[in-house]
Design an enzyme around this catalytic site. Structure first.
Site, PDB file in Angstrom:
ATOM      1  N   CYS A 115       0.761  -1.348   0.075  1.00 16.95           N
ATOM      2  CA  CYS A 115       0.101  -0.162   0.155  1.00 16.95           C
ATOM      3  C   CYS A 115       0.870   1.116  -0.004  1.00 16.95           C
ATOM      4  O   CYS A 115       0.317   2.377  -0.200  1.00 16.95           O
ATOM      5  CB  CYS A 115      -1.044  -0.003   1.066  1.00 16.95           C
ATOM      6  N   HIS A 254      -3.670   6.937   2.014  1.00 20.56           N
ATOM      7  CA  HIS A 254      -3.735   5.529   1.522  1.00 20.56           C
ATOM      8  C   HIS A 254      -5.198   5.063   2.197  1.00 20.56           C
ATOM      9  O   HIS A 254      -5.353   5.380   3.428  1.00 20.56           O
ATOM     10  CB  HIS A 254      -2.781   4.580   2.326  1.00 20.56           C
ATOM     11  N   ASN A 285     -10.050  -0.596  -0.799  1.00 20.83           N
ATOM     12  CA  ASN A 285      -8.711  -0.415  -0.774  1.00 20.83           C
ATOM     13  C   ASN A 285      -8.041  -0.987  -1.910  1.00 20.83           C
ATOM     14  O   ASN A 285      -8.014  -2.143  -2.160  1.00 20.83           O
ATOM     15  CB  ASN A 285      -8.111  -1.519   0.646  1.00 20.83           C
TER      16      ASN A 285
HETATM   17  O1  UT7 Z   1      -3.979  -1.441   3.311  1.00 21.11           O
HETATM   18  C1  UT7 Z   1      -3.170  -1.236   4.593  1.00 21.11           C
HETATM   19  C2  UT7 Z   1      -3.333  -2.557   5.605  1.00 21.11           C
HETATM   20  N1  UT7 Z   1      -4.611  -2.794   5.992  1.00 21.11           N
HETATM   21  C3  UT7 Z   1      -5.098  -2.182   7.017  1.00 21.11           C
HETATM   22  O2  UT7 Z   1      -4.567  -1.303   7.809  1.00 21.11           O
HETATM   23  C4  UT7 Z   1      -6.428  -2.864   7.447  1.00 21.11           C
HETATM   24  C5  UT7 Z   1      -6.456  -2.635   8.777  1.00 21.11           C
HETATM   25  N2  UT7 Z   1      -7.788  -3.218   9.461  1.00 21.11           N
HETATM   26  C6  UT7 Z   1      -8.850  -3.152   9.365  1.00 21.11           C
HETATM   27  O3  UT7 Z   1      -9.432  -2.317   8.614  1.00 21.11           O
HETATM   28  C7  UT7 Z   1     -10.073  -3.610  10.436  1.00 21.11           C
HETATM   29  O4  UT7 Z   1      -9.349  -4.539  11.171  1.00 21.11           O
HETATM   30  C8  UT7 Z   1     -10.964  -4.588   9.511  1.00 21.11           C
HETATM   31  C9  UT7 Z   1     -11.963  -3.768   8.601  1.00 21.11           C
HETATM   32  C10 UT7 Z   1     -10.142  -5.500   8.482  1.00 21.11           C
HETATM   33  C11 UT7 Z   1     -11.650  -5.217  10.476  1.00 21.11           C
HETATM   34  O5  UT7 Z   1     -12.687  -4.452  11.297  1.00 21.11           O
HETATM   35  P1  UT7 Z   1     -12.365  -4.632  12.777  1.00 21.11           P
HETATM   36  O6  UT7 Z   1     -13.472  -3.692  13.485  1.00 21.11           O
HETATM   37  O7  UT7 Z   1     -10.989  -4.582  13.151  1.00 21.11           O
HETATM   38  O8  UT7 Z   1     -13.375  -6.271  13.054  1.00 21.11           O
HETATM   39  P2  UT7 Z   1     -12.541  -7.581  13.816  1.00 21.11           P
HETATM   40  O9  UT7 Z   1     -11.729  -8.215  12.710  1.00 21.11           O
HETATM   41  O10 UT7 Z   1     -12.288  -7.061  15.149  1.00 21.11           O
HETATM   42  O11 UT7 Z   1     -13.961  -8.356  13.699  1.00 21.11           O
HETATM   43  C12 UT7 Z   1     -15.114  -7.941  14.396  1.00 21.11           C
HETATM   44  C13 UT7 Z   1     -16.219  -9.064  14.249  1.00 21.11           C
HETATM   45  C14 UT7 Z   1     -15.686 -10.386  14.169  1.00 21.11           C
HETATM   46  O12 UT7 Z   1     -16.860 -11.299  14.831  1.00 21.11           O
HETATM   47  P3  UT7 Z   1     -16.781 -11.608  16.399  1.00 21.11           P
HETATM   48  O13 UT7 Z   1     -15.354 -12.691  16.431  1.00 21.11           O
HETATM   49  O14 UT7 Z   1     -16.661 -10.339  17.350  1.00 21.11           O
HETATM   50  O15 UT7 Z   1     -18.026 -12.327  16.576  1.00 21.11           O
HETATM   51  C15 UT7 Z   1     -15.683 -10.924  12.716  1.00 21.11           C
HETATM   52  O16 UT7 Z   1     -15.728 -12.320  12.506  1.00 21.11           O
HETATM   53  O17 UT7 Z   1     -16.721  -8.853  12.874  1.00 21.11           O
HETATM   54  C16 UT7 Z   1     -16.602 -10.095  12.017  1.00 21.11           C
HETATM   55  N3  UT7 Z   1     -16.579  -9.769  10.730  1.00 21.11           N
HETATM   56  C17 UT7 Z   1     -17.301  -9.577   9.931  1.00 21.11           C
HETATM   57  N4  UT7 Z   1     -18.932  -9.531  10.103  1.00 21.11           N
HETATM   58  C18 UT7 Z   1     -19.517  -9.003   8.982  1.00 21.11           C
HETATM   59  C19 UT7 Z   1     -15.325  -9.627  10.074  1.00 21.11           C
HETATM   60  N5  UT7 Z   1     -15.810  -9.426   8.846  1.00 21.11           N
HETATM   61  C20 UT7 Z   1     -16.773  -9.467   8.728  1.00 21.11           C
HETATM   62  C21 UT7 Z   1     -17.592  -8.990   7.492  1.00 21.11           C
HETATM   63  N6  UT7 Z   1     -19.035  -8.873   7.835  1.00 21.11           N
HETATM   64  N7  UT7 Z   1     -17.336  -8.821   6.496  1.00 21.11           N
END
Ligand code: UT7
Length: 328
Positions: A115, A254, A285
């Protein structure tokens, strides 16, 4: 003799036509439009055609930048393509683009910085122009992220999009690139990677079966690093110039997650609604292409005016990061 000033003399972009909305994704994986919008800020993303490779998108963006700069392919002295989704391992996508454009005397190479690729590419182009070695450098950031996306993994497949942005860097009379700050931390490489397909795990039936040719991400931990690192990169780029948040007219970051960008803006003491350029809602992204397309669109939309102080700020796999301050 005073130092050459290096700036942007042409910008271009290309986005594939096909839009994949959050509603479309609801039919593919267990997710909702609401979750994706609230957690990431993404509404839709563009997906390249099956027969459309990274170089195809790169050539479109490059032609747009050449047109914008009123230059011909033979005016280009160097081609750099920032991508982690090259057409193939070798030859480089930059060489494929060089041939397609007919930029016959330009040396060409790819850089793999995920990125942060557009930012690193600007840093390289800046040096070549500043030193007088090359007059005009064509930098393209192009990604077909859909080709490394696991469409069964809801945690990652909702995030990515395809596209390309291009910039031609050359000598300018006024302003230009004022400061460059780059960084990397290889100890955290496992947080975002594509495990197989390289010399560590060459492609076999078992790597394909194990879905190891797709992007794997530890999103949560990456998120924490992203906020801290992007805020720090901004500070490091601004510090040598004595600039504060207030002095920056527009941050073009980004586009990984709207919550990351809001948190970074808060740490910098700037109003995200007014001073942070966003297009994540439309494109998701696009890895290296995100900042390149964002810069092209911000200028196209008149959000950047002559004399403005612009901050480009990126973070990605590697880990890698960078901040660049430009006087437009
Ligand atoms: O490009 C440069 C590098 N990339 C980044 O810097 C990305 C950085 N990370 C992020 O943007 C975020 O961490 C994400 C968008 C990837 C995820 O968001 P989050 O708020 O950190 O969610 P999480 O991974 O903590 O997941 C929360 C919950 C989980 O369920 P439980 O365990 O709480 O029941 C996941 O299983 O959300 C669930 N989940 C989803 N639910 C619905 C994960 N993906 C999805 C989805 N739809 N697509």
């Amino acid at each position: 003799m005073s130092e050459r000033k290096v700036g942007f003399i042409g910008l271009g972009k290309y986005l594939p036509e096909n839009r994949l909305t959050n509603k479309d994704l609801e039919k593919i994986v267990d997710t909702t439009d609401e979750w994706i919008r609230e957690r990431t800020g993404i509404r839709e993303r563009r997906i390249a055609r099956e027969d459309e490779a990274t170089s195809d998108m790169a050539v479109h963006a490059a032609k747009a930048a050449l047109k914008n700069a009123k230059l011909k392919p033979e005016d280009i002295d160097l081609i750099i393509v920032a991508t982690i989704t090259p057409d193939m391992f070798f030859p480089s996508t930059a060489c494929i683009v060089q041939n397609r454009l007919g930029a016959n005397h330009a040396p060409a190479f790819d850089i793999s910085v995920a990125c942060s690729g557009f930012i690193y590419g600007i840093a390289i182009a800046n040096q070549f122009v500043k030193s007088g070695i090359y007059k005009r450098v064509l930098l393209i950031a192009a990604e077909k992220m859909s080709s490394v996306t696991d469409w069964k993994d809801r945690a990652t497949c909702v995030l990515m999009g395809d596209g390309a942005g291009a910039a031609i860097l050359g000598e300018v009379e006024d302003g230009g690139i004022l400061s460059v700050y780059l960084g990397a931390d290889g100890s955290k490489g496992d947080l975002l990677k594509m495990p197989a397909g390289g010399s560590r795990l060459p492609a076999t039936a078992s790597t394909v079966e194990g879905r190891l040719h797709f992007l794997k991400m530890q999103g949560n931990e990456l998120f924490r690093h992203a906020v801290r690192i992007m805020a720090n990169a901004a500070l490091k780029a601004a510090e040598p110039l004595g600039l504060k948040g207030d002095d920056i007219n527009l941050v073009i970051p980004h586009q990984a997650n709207i919550r990351i960008l809001n948190a970074v803006a808060k740490r910098m003491g700037i109003n995200p609604a007014k001073k942070v350029y966003l297009n994540i809602d439309k494109y998701g992204n696009m890895s290296a292409a995100s900042s390149a397309v964002a810069l092209a669109e911000a200028v196209e939309e008149g959000r950047v005016k002559k004399g403005d102080i612009i901050l480009l700020d990126a973070f990605g796999a590697g880990l890698t990061w960078g901040g660049i301050i430009i006087k437009w």
